[in-house]
Design an enzyme around this catalytic site. Structure first.
Site, PDB file in Angstrom:
ATOM      1  CD  GLU A 279       2.057 -10.414   0.187  1.00  0.00           C
ATOM      2  OE1 GLU A 279       2.173  -9.283  -0.351  1.00  0.00           O
ATOM      3  OE2 GLU A 279       1.115 -10.712   0.956  1.00  0.00           O
TER       4      GLU A 279
ATOM      5  CG  HIS B  55      -0.321 -11.540  -3.239  1.00  0.00           C
ATOM      6  ND1 HIS B  55      -1.281 -12.255  -2.562  1.00  0.00           N
ATOM      7  CD2 HIS B  55      -0.245 -10.337  -2.623  1.00  0.00           C
ATOM      8  CE1 HIS B  55      -1.790 -11.501  -1.597  1.00  0.00           C
ATOM      9  NE2 HIS B  55      -1.162 -10.328  -1.607  1.00  0.00           N
TER      10      HIS B  55
ATOM     11  CG  HIS C 114      -0.888  -5.648  -4.177  1.00  0.00           C
ATOM     12  ND1 HIS C 114       0.266  -5.559  -3.432  1.00  0.00           N
ATOM     13  CD2 HIS C 114      -1.726  -6.487  -3.492  1.00  0.00           C
ATOM     14  CE1 HIS C 114       0.140  -6.331  -2.354  1.00  0.00           C
ATOM     15  NE2 HIS C 114      -1.046  -6.897  -2.360  1.00  0.00           N
TER      16      HIS C 114
ATOM     17  NE  ARG D  26      -3.804  -2.222   2.329  1.00  0.00           N
ATOM     18  CZ  ARG D  26      -3.620  -3.525   2.573  1.00  0.00           C
ATOM     19  NH1 ARG D  26      -2.440  -3.943   3.001  1.00  0.00           N
ATOM     20  NH2 ARG D  26      -4.604  -4.375   2.399  1.00  0.00           N
TER      21      ARG D  26
ATOM     22  CG  ASP E 255      -2.213  -7.670   5.592  1.00  0.00           C
ATOM     23  OD1 ASP E 255      -1.238  -7.992   4.868  1.00  0.00           O
ATOM     24  OD2 ASP E 255      -3.202  -7.068   5.148  1.00  0.00           O
TER      25      ASP E 255
END
Length: 351
Positions: A313, A179, A105, A80, A252
């Protein structure tokens, strides 16, 4: 080792192909020229059953309808970007907003939504696919004509290697990752709650309600973010740590790998015996436990739900400028991550 190419259809008058790479151990990786999407990875469990260990769709058109970024290469910048803007040399660049006021992304039509040129290859000990795409100056608001190459390689050691490189004719920003959502049970029999994870990281970045980094670096000690000795992923689903709650009762978060040590993560499923070891030259990894996964679609017959897969990731942490994601004109961007699949009896066990 073998490569099978198959045309699946067309998108805007461009053919869409799948490529299945298979080694002599029975492991296979299937990918598309659309978004460099890894649609499937098949590996054996301790009983020798070869099953899918990633989330993906049976029909390629479903990747056009839904956007959980299953298996895709995301960019120009993964993650982001606050207020969908960034500054270079005193100039503010406004990029596409695709998550509220923020950029995620690469935007609505980022690298995950492009048809890439492909070149399958076979070498003595490896097979693979080279992908290439030129992102034009101004695409999604990013400056510079950026030429990118992504390479997928598979060998007989059940190692799958992803390499990235690129150059731009203008100063810009670049930060790519893959991803893929992993589930080592195979065939999505269960969610990933009882997977055990090791991360060579003693710090992570705090997030706010918009899932943007606050810039605060938190020591993992005595928290459910401490994976240095391995821990069950589901401990972060139930303990009530405010950082777990803020992202939907899970993870996250960006984790910072320890410096001057081997950068790696290990994911292990005791029930199947499958182990995934990750090595990378990148300084960090985003751990995402699919807390937001939902929708009116099926993933190979299974309804999307929280904790169905886990993403690891590997990437640069642009929130901390570690290292900088700025790419100067004619400078080369490079990144590499290796995924090794095996069958063991414990997280720290050998093949």
């Amino acid at each position: 080792m073998n490569i099978v190419e198959k045309q699946l259809g067309e998108l805007q008058d461009q053919p869409v192909y799948s490529y299945t790479l298979t080694n002599h151990q029975g492991m296979s990786v299937t990918c598309l020229n659309y978004g460099c999407i890894i649609t499937d990875i098949q590996t054996p469990d301790r009983e020798g059953r070869i099953e899918s260990v990633v989330l993906g769709f049976d029909e390629w058109e479903d990747y056009l309808k839904w956007s959980p970024y299953f298996g895709a290469v995301v960019g120009r910048v993964a993650g982001r970007i606050k207020n969908a803007q960034f500054e270079l040399d005193g100039n503010v660049h406004y990029i596409e907003k695709n998550e509220g006021e923020n950029h995620l992304h690469g935007g609505h039509q980022g690298f995950s939504h492009k048809i890439w040129a492909t070149n399958p290859f076979k070498e003595k000990d490896e097979i693979g696919i080279r992908f290439a795409y030129t992102s034009p100056d101004g695409e999604a608001g990013y400056p510079g004509n950026l030429y990118m190459e992504v390479e997928y390689r598979l060998n007989d050691e059940n190692e799958f290697i992803i390499s990235y490189k690129g150059t731009s004719d203008k100063k810009t920003i670049v930060n790519l990752t893959n991803h893929s959502y992993f589930n080592l049970h195979g065939k999505l029999k269960k969610d990933i709650s009882n997977h055990r994870l090791f991360l060579n990281s003693d710090r992570f970045l705090a997030l706010n309600e918009q899932l943007l980094s606050t810039g605060e670096i938190i020591d993992v000690s005595e928290t459910v973010f401490d994976f240095q000795n391995g821990r069950m992923i589901n401990e972060g689903f139930t303990r009530g740590n405010p950082q777990n709650v803020i992202v939907g009762y899970g993870y996250d978060h960006p984790f910072i790998f320890k410096e001057n040590e081997e950068k790696k993560a290990i994911l292990f499923c005791e029930e199947s015996g499958r182990k995934l070891a990750i090595e990378t030259d990148q300084p960090g990894v985003i751990l995402y436990t699919s807390n937001q996964l939902e929708g009116d679609y099926l993933i190979r017959g299974v309804k999307p739900c929280r904790y169905l897969g886990v993403c690891l990731e590997t990437q640069r942490l642009h929130q901390l400028d570690l290292p900088s994601i700025i790419l100067d004109r004619d400078q080369e961007y490079r990144a590499k991550t290796k995924y090794k699949f095996s069958v063991v009896n414990s997280l720290n066990g050998d093949n």
